[in-house]
Enzyme design. Structure first.
Site, PDB file in Angstrom:
ATOM      1  N   ASP A 141      -8.137   2.132   3.820  1.00 48.89           N
ATOM      2  CA  ASP A 141      -7.914   3.532   4.172  1.00 48.89           C
ATOM      3  C   ASP A 141      -9.258   4.251   4.111  1.00 48.89           C
ATOM      4  O   ASP A 141     -10.233   3.713   3.582  1.00 48.89           O
ATOM      5  CB  ASP A 141      -6.945   4.182   3.177  1.00 48.89           C
ATOM      6  CG  ASP A 141      -5.514   3.738   3.440  1.00 48.89           C
ATOM      7  OD1 ASP A 141      -5.232   3.279   4.559  1.00 48.89           O
ATOM      8  OD2 ASP A 141      -4.695   3.846   2.515  1.00 48.89           O
ATOM      9  N   ARG A 182       0.836  -1.211   0.000  1.00 51.50           N
ATOM     10  CA  ARG A 182       0.000   0.000   0.000  1.00 51.50           C
ATOM     11  C   ARG A 182       0.867   1.255   0.000  1.00 51.50           C
ATOM     12  O   ARG A 182       0.408   2.329  -0.333  1.00 51.50           O
ATOM     13  CB  ARG A 182      -0.943  -0.006   1.208  1.00 51.50           C
ATOM     14  CG  ARG A 182      -0.240  -0.385   2.474  1.00 51.50           C
ATOM     15  CD  ARG A 182      -1.130  -0.770   3.610  1.00 51.50           C
ATOM     16  NE  ARG A 182      -1.458   0.390   4.413  1.00 51.50           N
ATOM     17  CZ  ARG A 182      -2.626   0.978   4.444  1.00 51.50           C
ATOM     18  NH1 ARG A 182      -3.572   0.552   3.811  1.00 51.50           N
ATOM     19  NH2 ARG A 182      -2.855   2.028   5.160  1.00 51.50           N
ATOM     20  N   ARG A 220      -5.122  -5.546  15.742  1.00 47.18           N
ATOM     21  CA  ARG A 220      -4.240  -4.677  16.515  1.00 47.18           C
ATOM     22  C   ARG A 220      -5.021  -3.432  16.911  1.00 47.18           C
ATOM     23  O   ARG A 220      -5.943  -2.996  16.214  1.00 47.18           O
ATOM     24  CB  ARG A 220      -3.036  -4.224  15.677  1.00 47.18           C
ATOM     25  CG  ARG A 220      -2.208  -5.345  15.113  1.00 47.18           C
ATOM     26  CD  ARG A 220      -1.359  -6.048  16.129  1.00 47.18           C
ATOM     27  NE  ARG A 220      -0.331  -5.189  16.702  1.00 47.18           N
ATOM     28  CZ  ARG A 220       0.439  -5.547  17.723  1.00 47.18           C
ATOM     29  NH1 ARG A 220       0.264  -6.738  18.302  1.00 47.18           N
ATOM     30  NH2 ARG A 220       1.369  -4.745  18.181  1.00 47.18           N
ATOM     31  N   TYR A 229      -7.869  -4.025   5.372  1.00 48.14           N
ATOM     32  CA  TYR A 229      -7.085  -2.862   5.798  1.00 48.14           C
ATOM     33  C   TYR A 229      -7.433  -1.689   4.872  1.00 48.14           C
ATOM     34  O   TYR A 229      -6.671  -1.338   3.977  1.00 48.14           O
ATOM     35  CB  TYR A 229      -5.607  -3.258   5.686  1.00 48.14           C
ATOM     36  CG  TYR A 229      -4.591  -2.358   6.324  1.00 48.14           C
ATOM     37  CD1 TYR A 229      -4.900  -1.085   6.774  1.00 48.14           C
ATOM     38  CD2 TYR A 229      -3.289  -2.799   6.470  1.00 48.14           C
ATOM     39  CE1 TYR A 229      -3.942  -0.287   7.349  1.00 48.14           C
ATOM     40  CE2 TYR A 229      -2.314  -2.004   7.044  1.00 48.14           C
ATOM     41  CZ  TYR A 229      -2.649  -0.748   7.478  1.00 48.14           C
ATOM     42  OH  TYR A 229      -1.684   0.039   8.039  1.00 48.14           O
ATOM     43  N   GLU A 251       1.735   7.185  19.141  1.00 46.41           N
ATOM     44  CA  GLU A 251       0.947   5.964  18.934  1.00 46.41           C
ATOM     45  C   GLU A 251       1.748   4.729  19.344  1.00 46.41           C
ATOM     46  O   GLU A 251       2.868   4.522  18.881  1.00 46.41           O
ATOM     47  CB  GLU A 251       0.543   5.844  17.464  1.00 46.41           C
ATOM     48  CG  GLU A 251      -0.460   6.903  17.062  1.00 46.41           C
ATOM     49  CD  GLU A 251      -0.969   6.725  15.633  1.00 46.41           C
ATOM     50  OE1 GLU A 251      -0.614   5.742  14.967  1.00 46.41           O
ATOM     51  OE2 GLU A 251      -1.726   7.609  15.194  1.00 46.41           O
TER      52      GLU A 251
HETATM   53  N1  UDP Z   1       5.839   0.671   7.334  1.00 46.36           N
HETATM   54  C1  UDP Z   1       7.139   0.560   7.814  1.00 46.36           C
HETATM   55  N2  UDP Z   1       7.814   1.706   8.125  1.00 46.36           N
HETATM   56  C2  UDP Z   1       7.260   2.933   8.040  1.00 46.36           C
HETATM   57  C3  UDP Z   1       5.933   3.049   7.562  1.00 46.36           C
HETATM   58  C4  UDP Z   1       5.247   1.891   7.230  1.00 46.36           C
HETATM   59  O1  UDP Z   1       7.663  -0.536   7.946  1.00 46.36           O
HETATM   60  O2  UDP Z   1       7.932   3.932   8.366  1.00 46.36           O
HETATM   61  C5  UDP Z   1       5.123  -0.583   6.999  1.00 46.36           C
HETATM   62  C6  UDP Z   1       4.556  -1.216   8.270  1.00 46.36           C
HETATM   63  O3  UDP Z   1       4.578  -2.620   8.152  1.00 46.36           O
HETATM   64  C7  UDP Z   1       3.154  -0.657   8.279  1.00 46.36           C
HETATM   65  C8  UDP Z   1       2.790  -0.665   6.791  1.00 46.36           C
HETATM   66  O4  UDP Z   1       4.023  -0.326   6.147  1.00 46.36           O
HETATM   67  O5  UDP Z   1       2.287  -1.439   9.039  1.00 46.36           O
HETATM   68  C9  UDP Z   1       1.694   0.299   6.402  1.00 46.36           C
HETATM   69  O6  UDP Z   1       2.051   1.605   6.838  1.00 46.36           O
HETATM   70  P1  UDP Z   1       1.033   2.826   6.840  1.00 46.36           P
HETATM   71  O7  UDP Z   1       1.819   4.051   7.084  1.00 46.36           O
HETATM   72  O8  UDP Z   1       0.205   2.760   5.603  1.00 46.36           O
HETATM   73  O9  UDP Z   1       0.151   2.491   8.124  1.00 46.36           O
HETATM   74  P2  UDP Z   1      -1.131   3.260   8.727  1.00 46.36           P
HETATM   75  O10 UDP Z   1      -0.958   4.713   8.424  1.00 46.36           O
HETATM   76  O11 UDP Z   1      -2.337   2.630   8.088  1.00 46.36           O
HETATM   77  O12 UDP Z   1      -1.027   2.956  10.187  1.00 46.36           O
END
Ligand code: UDP
Length: 321
Positions: free
Chosen positions: A290, A103, A186, A288, A240
């Site tokens: 958005d 994503r 989670r 999942y 978070e």
């Molecule tokens: N992810 C990561 N490092 C980062 C950002 C994202 O490894 O700095 C990976 C991680 O596994 C995460 C996934 O990419 O769960 C999706 O990230 P996203 O930022 O889309 O998560 P959200 O904003 O939905 O919490």
């Protein structure tokens, strides 16, 4: 949606911190050059990553780890993905679906926008006012404090005496009383702070890639409205912390691990077989999604219900048509 709120243009950009250095996210040419201390062209960066990915190729890229390494190579994976993913999911990344990482774009340009969408924005006031406006329709009643699982709605669904479609947006496994076992979810703990600085981190989202920092990211809300001058000496931030969702917690993220998948297809088959109940949202579909995907899927679901002959027949009968 624009009937209920205006949107102001907002393009999300984020940063991540690794070993005391701040890098732009998603991984783009600037991140790569900064990390390797080089000035690579897109083609040179592609070759470098290809070579790094080839030397650590492990599988079919059907899981998060292998997909990420195929796209960015091992050194970038270890720096920016491994620790963050361990904190976020507490699970071997080989057991997580590749879709969780795919994503995020990886760009061999200096474009650092988080999303590729042509139209990007946020509701002009806020999400709550926008939803309140939708819900203020005279045909909509809201009952707060009513537990679906203790309500008579369930009995009416079971004996099919309701005669209206039900859209359920709670966790899919809970709807079926966890009969096939629990799905993994989670949740997040939010730690809000008022800081005595007008600008705490200079951007809306700062991720923490390293495992020794216990939180995954810091949000600073004022940066979601870069067009607003906020003349106060303080700022609100939120950190978070990710953890497993237990009974009584609000689940936020479906894990969709290898263990979940069989159970999930069992629950989905059951959901499909129900005649009066439709499942929506992240929790009801266990996807999942958005925000923009959740809205699109809600609109599609409404169309599906409206086109479902049985409901059209009921509505016509009640209207005396
Ligand atoms: N992810 C990561 N490092 C980062 C950002 C994202 O490894 O700095 C990976 C991680 O596994 C995460 C996934 O990419 O769960 C999706 O990230 P996203 O930022 O889309 O998560 P959200 O904003 O939905 O919490």
């Amino acid at each position: 949606m624009t009937g209920f709120t205006d949107f102001f243009p907002y393009e999300h950009r984020a940063f991540t911190r690794h070993r005391g250095v701040t890098y732009p996210l998603p991984i783009n040419l600037q991140t790569i050059n900064q990390f390797f201390g080089m000035s690579l062209s897109p083609e040179q960066a592609r070759k470098l990553i290809e070579n790094q990915a080839a030397s650590s190729r492990t599988g079919s890229a059907g899981n998060l780890r292998d997909r990420a390494i195929a796209e960015i190579g091992e050194p970038l994976y270890e720096a920016f993905i491994e620790g963050y993913t361990a904190k976020k999911w507490q699970m071997d990344p080989k057991r997580l679906p590749a879709s969780t990482i795919s994503r995020l774009p990886v760009r061999l340009t200096f474009d650092s926008r988080y999303f590729n969408d042509v139209h990007q924005g946020l509701p002009a006031s806020d999400y709550a006012s926008w939803l309140q406006r939708i819900a203020s329709h005279p045909f909509i009643d809201i009952s707060l404090g009513t537990d679906f699982f203790r309500s008579s709605l369930r009995t009416h669904i079971a004996d099919r005496s309701l005669n209206v479609p039900v859209v359920y947006t709670g966790p899919l496994d809970k709807y079926f009383d966890f009969e096939l076992g629990q799905l993994g979810w989670r949740t997040l703990d939010f730690e809000f702070q008022r800081v005595a600085q007008p600008d705490f981190q200079g951007t809306a989202v700062m991720n923490e890639a390293d495992i020794d920092v216990p939180y995954t990211r810091t949000i600073e809300f004022r940066h979601f409205r870069p067009d607003h001058e906020v003349p106060v000496a303080e700022s609100i931030i939120d950190r978070e912390f990710s953890r497993s969702a237990e009974q009584g917690d609000e689940p936020y993220y479906p894990i969709n691990s290898a263990d979940d998948r069989d159970r999930l297809s069992g629950y989905r088959a059951r959901a499909e077989s129900l005649q009066d109940v439709y499942f929506g949202g992240r929790l009801g579909t266990c996807k999942y999604l958005d925000m923009h995907m959740a809205i699109a899927s809600a609109l599609t679901l409404v169309e599906r219900i409206a086109n479902d002959r049985s409901w059209v027949a009921v509505a016509n009968e009640e209207a005396g048509v």
